[in-house]
Design a protein around this motif. Structure first.
Motif, PDB file in Angstrom:
ATOM      1  N   LEU A  36     -72.112 -15.078 -20.857  1.00  0.00           N
ATOM      2  CA  LEU A  36     -72.135 -14.966 -22.308  1.00  0.00           C
ATOM      3  C   LEU A  36     -71.556 -13.620 -22.731  1.00  0.00           C
ATOM      4  O   LEU A  36     -71.736 -12.616 -22.061  1.00  0.00           O
ATOM      5  CB  LEU A  36     -73.563 -15.126 -22.826  1.00  0.00           C
ATOM      6  N   SER A  37     -70.900 -13.624 -23.849  1.00  0.00           N
ATOM      7  CA  SER A  37     -70.148 -12.430 -24.267  1.00  0.00           C
ATOM      8  C   SER A  37     -70.902 -11.550 -25.248  1.00  0.00           C
ATOM      9  O   SER A  37     -70.291 -10.871 -26.064  1.00  0.00           O
ATOM     10  CB  SER A  37     -68.837 -12.882 -24.904  1.00  0.00           C
ATOM     11  N   HIS A  38     -72.211 -11.517 -25.184  1.00  0.00           N
ATOM     12  CA  HIS A  38     -72.972 -10.759 -26.178  1.00  0.00           C
ATOM     13  C   HIS A  38     -72.682  -9.265 -26.157  1.00  0.00           C
ATOM     14  O   HIS A  38     -72.628  -8.632 -27.200  1.00  0.00           O
ATOM     15  CB  HIS A  38     -74.471 -10.989 -25.990  1.00  0.00           C
ATOM     16  N   ARG A  39     -72.516  -8.707 -24.991  1.00  0.00           N
ATOM     17  CA  ARG A  39     -72.294  -7.255 -24.919  1.00  0.00           C
ATOM     18  C   ARG A  39     -71.037  -6.864 -25.686  1.00  0.00           C
ATOM     19  O   ARG A  39     -71.039  -5.915 -26.461  1.00  0.00           O
ATOM     20  CB  ARG A  39     -72.245  -6.779 -23.474  1.00  0.00           C
ATOM     21  N   ALA A  40     -69.961  -7.595 -25.476  1.00  0.00           N
ATOM     22  CA  ALA A  40     -68.710  -7.288 -26.175  1.00  0.00           C
ATOM     23  C   ALA A  40     -68.860  -7.524 -27.681  1.00  0.00           C
ATOM     24  O   ALA A  40     -68.346  -6.745 -28.491  1.00  0.00           O
ATOM     25  CB  ALA A  40     -67.571  -8.139 -25.616  1.00  0.00           C
ATOM     26  N   GLY A  60     -83.519 -15.934 -28.411  1.00  0.00           N
ATOM     27  CA  GLY A  60     -82.475 -16.586 -27.628  1.00  0.00           C
ATOM     28  C   GLY A  60     -81.833 -15.580 -26.701  1.00  0.00           C
ATOM     29  O   GLY A  60     -82.319 -14.457 -26.546  1.00  0.00           O
ATOM     30  N   CYS A  61     -80.721 -15.959 -26.101  1.00  0.00           N
ATOM     31  CA  CYS A  61     -80.027 -15.061 -25.168  1.00  0.00           C
ATOM     32  C   CYS A  61     -79.627 -13.752 -25.849  1.00  0.00           C
ATOM     33  O   CYS A  61     -79.636 -12.692 -25.238  1.00  0.00           O
ATOM     34  CB  CYS A  61     -78.775 -15.724 -24.611  1.00  0.00           C
ATOM     35  N   TYR A  62     -79.274 -13.832 -27.115  1.00  0.00           N
ATOM     36  CA  TYR A  62     -78.822 -12.647 -27.843  1.00  0.00           C
ATOM     37  C   TYR A  62     -79.963 -11.680 -28.098  1.00  0.00           C
ATOM     38  O   TYR A  62     -79.754 -10.554 -28.499  1.00  0.00           O
ATOM     39  CB  TYR A  62     -78.133 -13.052 -29.150  1.00  0.00           C
ATOM     40  N   THR A  63     -81.193 -12.095 -27.851  1.00  0.00           N
ATOM     41  CA  THR A  63     -82.333 -11.180 -27.938  1.00  0.00           C
ATOM     42  C   THR A  63     -82.214 -10.087 -26.887  1.00  0.00           C
ATOM     43  O   THR A  63     -82.835  -9.032 -27.009  1.00  0.00           O
ATOM     44  CB  THR A  63     -83.652 -11.954 -27.748  1.00  0.00           C
ATOM     45  N   LEU A  64     -81.394 -10.312 -25.863  1.00  0.00           N
ATOM     46  CA  LEU A  64     -81.197  -9.301 -24.832  1.00  0.00           C
ATOM     47  C   LEU A  64     -80.563  -8.041 -25.403  1.00  0.00           C
ATOM     48  O   LEU A  64     -80.549  -7.009 -24.758  1.00  0.00           O
ATOM     49  CB  LEU A  64     -80.334  -9.868 -23.703  1.00  0.00           C
ATOM     50  N   GLY A  65     -80.048  -8.107 -26.603  1.00  0.00           N
ATOM     51  CA  GLY A  65     -79.481  -6.933 -27.249  1.00  0.00           C
ATOM     52  C   GLY A  65     -80.511  -6.047 -27.920  1.00  0.00           C
ATOM     53  O   GLY A  65     -80.171  -5.004 -28.476  1.00  0.00           O
ATOM     54  N   VAL A  66     -81.777  -6.425 -27.875  1.00  0.00           N
ATOM     55  CA  VAL A  66     -82.832  -5.643 -28.534  1.00  0.00           C
ATOM     56  C   VAL A  66     -83.026  -4.293 -27.850  1.00  0.00           C
ATOM     57  O   VAL A  66     -83.154  -3.265 -28.505  1.00  0.00           O
ATOM     58  CB  VAL A  66     -84.158  -6.434 -28.550  1.00  0.00           C
ATOM     59  N   MET A  79     -87.701 -18.107 -34.192  1.00  0.00           N
ATOM     60  CA  MET A  79     -86.466 -18.872 -34.104  1.00  0.00           C
ATOM     61  C   MET A  79     -86.022 -19.320 -35.495  1.00  0.00           C
ATOM     62  O   MET A  79     -86.794 -19.902 -36.245  1.00  0.00           O
ATOM     63  CB  MET A  79     -86.672 -20.085 -33.201  1.00  0.00           C
ATOM     64  N   GLY A  80     -84.781 -19.007 -35.833  1.00  0.00           N
ATOM     65  CA  GLY A  80     -84.222 -19.407 -37.122  1.00  0.00           C
ATOM     66  C   GLY A  80     -84.449 -18.419 -38.249  1.00  0.00           C
ATOM     67  O   GLY A  80     -83.986 -18.631 -39.359  1.00  0.00           O
ATOM     68  N   GLY A 102     -77.734 -17.893 -32.116  1.00  0.00           N
ATOM     69  CA  GLY A 102     -77.023 -18.622 -31.066  1.00  0.00           C
ATOM     70  C   GLY A 102     -76.919 -20.093 -31.397  1.00  0.00           C
ATOM     71  O   GLY A 102     -77.452 -20.570 -32.401  1.00  0.00           O
ATOM     72  N   ASP A 103     -76.236 -20.839 -30.548  1.00  0.00           N
ATOM     73  CA  ASP A 103     -76.006 -22.248 -30.841  1.00  0.00           C
ATOM     74  C   ASP A 103     -77.293 -23.075 -30.872  1.00  0.00           C
ATOM     75  O   ASP A 103     -77.513 -23.851 -31.791  1.00  0.00           O
ATOM     76  CB  ASP A 103     -74.993 -22.851 -29.870  1.00  0.00           C
ATOM     77  N   SER A 104     -78.172 -22.884 -29.913  1.00  0.00           N
ATOM     78  CA  SER A 104     -79.412 -23.671 -29.906  1.00  0.00           C
ATOM     79  C   SER A 104     -80.275 -23.352 -31.118  1.00  0.00           C
ATOM     80  O   SER A 104     -80.832 -24.250 -31.750  1.00  0.00           O
ATOM     81  CB  SER A 104     -80.211 -23.396 -28.637  1.00  0.00           C
TER      82      SER A 104
END
Length: 119
Positions: A36-40, A60-66, A79-80, A102-104
């Motif tokens: 997944l390209s979240h870092r970029a 979601g996966c983008y929570t890894l940016g916290v 969520m949402g 994210g998509d989900s």
């Protein structure tokens, strides 16, 4: 282990209890989602909107940016919620507001949240 010991006694087969396994200490690594390209994306968004923007996010996966070093979420409710809270924040602040979804999560509830937050 008790069963093995009893069976070895019954069949008169030597039994040695297993040795405990030891593993070497592994280096810690950051949580990430492979492919997944979240870092970029986070890097690019931060370049454009800066540190003063408000960054709501969802689960979601983008929570890894916290967590550091990215720190791309000011709050995480459920969520949402990222899109709808972004709509509210954008109406009461002069700062840019950028929400991540994210998509989900989008198909779970974000599409309805986006419709509610439109002017």
């Amino acid at each position: 282990m008790k069963v093995k010991k009893a069976m070895s006694a019954f069949f008169q087969v030597p039994y040695a209890p297993p040795r405990p396994l030891t593993a070497p200490e592994l280096p810690q690594r950051r949580r990430t989602s492979a492919g997944l390209s979240h870092r970029a994306t986070y890097y690019s968004v931060r370049k454009v909107f800066g540190d003063d923007a408000v960054y709501p996010t969802d689960i979601g996966c983008y929570t890894l940016g916290v967590l550091p070093p990215l720190r791309m979420a000011d709050f995480l409710i459920c969520m949402g919620s990222g899109i709808s809270t972004a709509g509210g924040f954008s109406k009461v602040q002069d700062k840019p507001v950028v929400a991540f979804i994210g998509d989900s999560t989008f198909f779970h509830g974000g599409s309805r949240a986006h419709q509610r937050s439109l002017p």
